[in-house]
Design an enzyme around this catalytic site. Sequence first.
Site, PDB file in Angstrom:
ATOM      1  N   SER A 209       0.851  -1.092  -0.141  1.00 40.11           N
ATOM      2  CA  SER A 209      -0.160   0.186   0.043  1.00 40.11           C
ATOM      3  C   SER A 209       1.024   1.298  -0.102  1.00 40.11           C
ATOM      4  O   SER A 209       1.937   1.317   0.516  1.00 40.11           O
ATOM      5  CB  SER A 209      -1.104  -0.091   1.285  1.00 40.11           C
TER       6      SER A 209
ATOM      7  N   TYR B  22      -1.159  -0.764  10.568  1.00 37.69           N
ATOM      8  CA  TYR B  22      -1.366  -0.980   9.126  1.00 37.69           C
ATOM      9  C   TYR B  22      -0.185  -0.451   8.316  1.00 37.69           C
ATOM     10  O   TYR B  22       0.488  -1.085   7.472  1.00 37.69           O
ATOM     11  CB  TYR B  22      -2.725  -0.292   8.521  1.00 37.69           C
TER      12      TYR B  22
HETATM   13  N1  LIG Z   1      -8.732  -0.383  -0.788  1.00 37.95           N
HETATM   14  C1  LIG Z   1      -7.577   0.309  -0.844  1.00 37.95           C
HETATM   15  O1  LIG Z   1      -7.784   1.377  -0.777  1.00 37.95           O
HETATM   16  C2  LIG Z   1      -6.375  -0.404  -0.618  1.00 37.95           C
HETATM   17  C3  LIG Z   1      -5.392   0.482  -0.864  1.00 37.95           C
HETATM   18  C4  LIG Z   1      -3.899   0.229  -0.793  1.00 37.95           C
HETATM   19  C5  LIG Z   1      -3.676  -1.207  -0.529  1.00 37.95           C
HETATM   20  N2  LIG Z   1      -4.562  -2.195  -0.347  1.00 37.95           N
HETATM   21  C6  LIG Z   1      -4.459  -3.546  -0.170  1.00 37.95           C
HETATM   22  O2  LIG Z   1      -5.119  -4.330  -1.267  1.00 37.95           O
HETATM   23  C7  LIG Z   1      -5.393  -5.722  -0.787  1.00 37.95           C
HETATM   24  C8  LIG Z   1      -6.652  -5.983  -0.827  1.00 37.95           C
HETATM   25  O3  LIG Z   1      -7.773  -5.154  -0.243  1.00 37.95           O
HETATM   26  P1  LIG Z   1      -8.988  -4.787  -0.696  1.00 37.95           P
HETATM   27  O4  LIG Z   1      -9.274  -3.064  -0.602  1.00 37.95           O
HETATM   28  O5  LIG Z   1      -9.409  -5.444  -1.909  1.00 37.95           O
HETATM   29  O6  LIG Z   1      -9.838  -5.121   0.374  1.00 37.95           O
HETATM   30  P2  LIG Z   1     -11.099  -6.164   0.982  1.00 37.95           P
HETATM   31  O7  LIG Z   1     -12.255  -5.691  -0.116  1.00 37.95           O
HETATM   32  O8  LIG Z   1     -11.411  -5.970   2.320  1.00 37.95           O
HETATM   33  O9  LIG Z   1     -10.572  -7.498   0.320  1.00 37.95           O
HETATM   34  C9  LIG Z   1      -9.748  -8.039   1.509  1.00 37.95           C
HETATM   35  C10 LIG Z   1      -9.444  -9.628   1.093  1.00 37.95           C
HETATM   36  O10 LIG Z   1      -8.453 -10.220   1.793  1.00 37.95           O
HETATM   37  C11 LIG Z   1      -9.196 -11.604   2.295  1.00 37.95           C
HETATM   38  N3  LIG Z   1      -8.570 -11.765   3.566  1.00 37.95           N
HETATM   39  C12 LIG Z   1      -8.513 -10.925   4.634  1.00 37.95           C
HETATM   40  N4  LIG Z   1      -8.071 -11.671   5.710  1.00 37.95           N
HETATM   41  C13 LIG Z   1      -7.461 -12.919   5.381  1.00 37.95           C
HETATM   42  C14 LIG Z   1      -7.151 -14.010   5.664  1.00 37.95           C
HETATM   43  N5  LIG Z   1      -6.776 -14.112   7.096  1.00 37.95           N
HETATM   44  N6  LIG Z   1      -6.932 -15.002   4.901  1.00 37.95           N
HETATM   45  C15 LIG Z   1      -7.329 -15.103   3.726  1.00 37.95           C
HETATM   46  N7  LIG Z   1      -7.766 -13.984   3.130  1.00 37.95           N
HETATM   47  C16 LIG Z   1      -8.057 -12.972   3.962  1.00 37.95           C
HETATM   48  C17 LIG Z   1     -10.642 -11.121   2.303  1.00 37.95           C
HETATM   49  O11 LIG Z   1     -11.286 -12.561   2.091  1.00 37.95           O
HETATM   50  P3  LIG Z   1     -12.132 -13.210   3.374  1.00 37.95           P
HETATM   51  O12 LIG Z   1     -12.618 -12.188   4.190  1.00 37.95           O
HETATM   52  O13 LIG Z   1     -12.891 -13.930   2.492  1.00 37.95           O
HETATM   53  O14 LIG Z   1     -10.934 -14.173   3.854  1.00 37.95           O
HETATM   54  C18 LIG Z   1     -10.763 -10.497   1.134  1.00 37.95           C
HETATM   55  O15 LIG Z   1     -10.905 -11.337  -0.278  1.00 37.95           O
HETATM   56  C19 LIG Z   1      -4.965  -5.735   0.836  1.00 37.95           C
HETATM   57  O16 LIG Z   1      -3.903  -6.200   1.038  1.00 37.95           O
HETATM   58  C20 LIG Z   1      -5.205  -4.193   0.968  1.00 37.95           C
HETATM   59  O17 LIG Z   1      -4.143  -3.510   2.176  1.00 37.95           O
HETATM   60  C21 LIG Z   1      -6.266  -1.694  -0.458  1.00 37.95           C
END
Ligand SMILES: NC(=O)c1ccc[n+]([C@@H]2O[C@H](COP(=O)([O-])OP(=O)(O)OC[C@H]3O[C@@H](n4cnc5c(N)ncnc54)[C@H](OP(=O)(O)O)[C@@H]3O)[C@@H](O)[C@H]2O)c1
Lengths: 258, 256
Positions: free
Chosen positions: B138, B151
């Site tokens: 991130s 985070y």
């Molecule tokens: N959204 C943003 O603005 C943003 C910005 C920068 C970086 N990111 C990064 O991008 C990545 C994806 O985030 P997102 O925005 O798509 O968030 P999200 O919609 O909350 O999705 C998170 C995903 O991670 C999975 N997950 C969480 N804990 C887990 C565990 N212990 N084991 C296996 N799977 C797990 C969840 O699936 P289940 O709950 O089904 O397990 C879900 O599929 C993350 O690493 C996040 O930090 C996001």
Amino acid sequence: MGQHALIVGASSGIGAALAREMAFEGYDVGLIARRTDRLAEVAERVRARGGVAAYRAADVNDPEQLQAAITALEEVLGPVEVLIANAGIGENTDAANLDLAHVRRVLRTNLEGVVLAIGAVLPAMTRRGHGRIAAVSSIAGMRPIPQIAAYGASKAGVSAFLEGLRADLRGTGVTVTDLCPGYVRTDMLKVEGALPPFTMEADDTARRMVRALLAGRDSLVFPWPLALASRLAALLPDALLGPVLRRLAPKPPPALPG
Amino acid sequence: MPGHVIITGASVGIGAALARSLASAGYSVGLIARRQALLEALASDLTRGGAKAAWAVADVADEASMRAAFESLEAELGPCEVMIANAGVLAFQRPESFDPQVAVNILRVNVEGAITAAAVALPGMLARRRGQLVVISSAAALRGLPGSYAYSASKSAVSSFFRSLAFDLADKGVAVTVVQPGFVATDMTASNTFPMPGTWQASELADVIVARVQRGGGGVLTTPWFMSFALGLSRLIPAFLFDRAARWYFRLGEKS
Ligand SMILES: NC(=O)c1ccc[n+]([C@@H]2O[C@H](COP(=O)([O-])OP(=O)(O)OC[C@H]3O[C@@H](n4cnc5c(N)ncnc54)[C@H](OP(=O)(O)O)[C@@H]3O)[C@@H](O)[C@H]2O)c1
Ligand SMILES: NC(=O)c1ccc[n+]([C@@H]2O[C@H](COP(=O)([O-])OP(=O)(O)OC[C@H]3O[C@@H](n4cnc5c(N)ncnc54)[C@H](OP(=O)(O)O)[C@@H]3O)[C@@H](O)[C@H]2O)c1
């Protein structure tokens, strides 16, 4: 009676030197590490110079043990006014045989251990409106380099954690100091022969750290030649620096000619 | 021919968008997350569209479940050519009520979980001298931020780990890509109360990542580009000013 300065990872090296230095500054020192015999020696040296010291054995990988040790020390020495989270281990990462047990050991000791120690004193300090939090990170966290992926990651994590926490605590009376030394001659530096460049002594290192954290400074990155070099290196893209770093890093012995 | 790509955290958000984008580019996709129903639905959707897809339930913080999931996906779709460590969690915390276990959980999932994904995939890639690791870190890696310091710590650590690994694996046929997105519209950011400038859609980000994978991967990819610029420039502002401004900003719209 002096105020309570708690040092986690106080049984040797920089931590033992920090204990002596904080006692010299008039603090009653609480000491935590795994090796009880070494903690007893450090406490004895503090007392021999007229200081007050108490110690409890705990492994920072075990949240309950760590919390119990801190609670026990607070019963003897009062609420923690200064926390120095110093416990850490140094291990190289072999990327070609990535060992998860090694990765967990390094991350849980160096990064989670710091988070747990801070967590144990933070809410009370914030409520009181004064206190000092410091952790020993490393210059190695400022810029990714080869061969120490886990160690570098743990220290980059500590520095980022402190930076964000400091932003939340700025102006509250609780200060957060990020201590990033270069090479220090301790058990951690497993070198035979020539020392790495600008290697410092633990006593000198601890003195400078204590001065910085008691002044409530944001960070101390030292010695300055290494601080400057890593700041500059942090600005360079990996693609540019990679070939240089790989040349500097120790290699396996060259193959025989022919 | 595009091969098998495994994505952790593929049930929703960026991970699901990556699966769709990869499937339409012809890759076989292996989906990992904890919520089985969502994985099943996504996999059958992709299969209906003509792609090869399979799923396996695992918690990335649990090595044994990750190993089992990896093996079952390889058995179904062949050797894993690209591992995308995407699963992640976020939580905001206040110093006066700081719960270290919440912070530890963030580190276990975002750091150890991503490294576990890499560790299960690496031996095969090294043996074939061919493969890609992609980690979704991130832009929060670039600076510790108020409220989300656990985070930031997790993302700083994971970026640092994989950038270091990239050096070590450079001559072993495995490319490492570190993605540092700014704000993306997903479940993770849906309840944020502060403004999120330059927010991307998950599908936009996925397309950019897939393009990088198709070119062989490697390097640090920060999106949108001005994020790294802005956070870099923020270091020129005196910290005591930046910290207060950042604290005010991230609490905008919060009911306290
Ligand atoms: N959204 C943003 O603005 C943003 C910005 C920068 C970086 N990111 C990064 O991008 C990545 C994806 O985030 P997102 O925005 O798509 O968030 P999200 O919609 O909350 O999705 C998170 C995903 O991670 C999975 N997950 C969480 N804990 C887990 C565990 N212990 N084991 C296996 N799977 C797990 C969840 O699936 P289940 O709950 O089904 O397990 C879900 O599929 C993350 O690493 C996040 O930090 C996001
Ligand atoms: N030496 C250097 O060049 C250098 C450079 C930059 C940063 N640092 C950092 O400075 C800090 C101190 O290192 P040092 O050089 O003084 O090395 P050291 O002599 O090996 O000291 C490490 C200290 O941490 C404690 N510790 C380690 N694992 C622990 C655990 N699981 N639970 C509780 N305590 C634990 C050790 O005590 P027990 O073994 O008794 O538990 C010891 O007191 C570390 O964080 C290190 O990363 C060192």
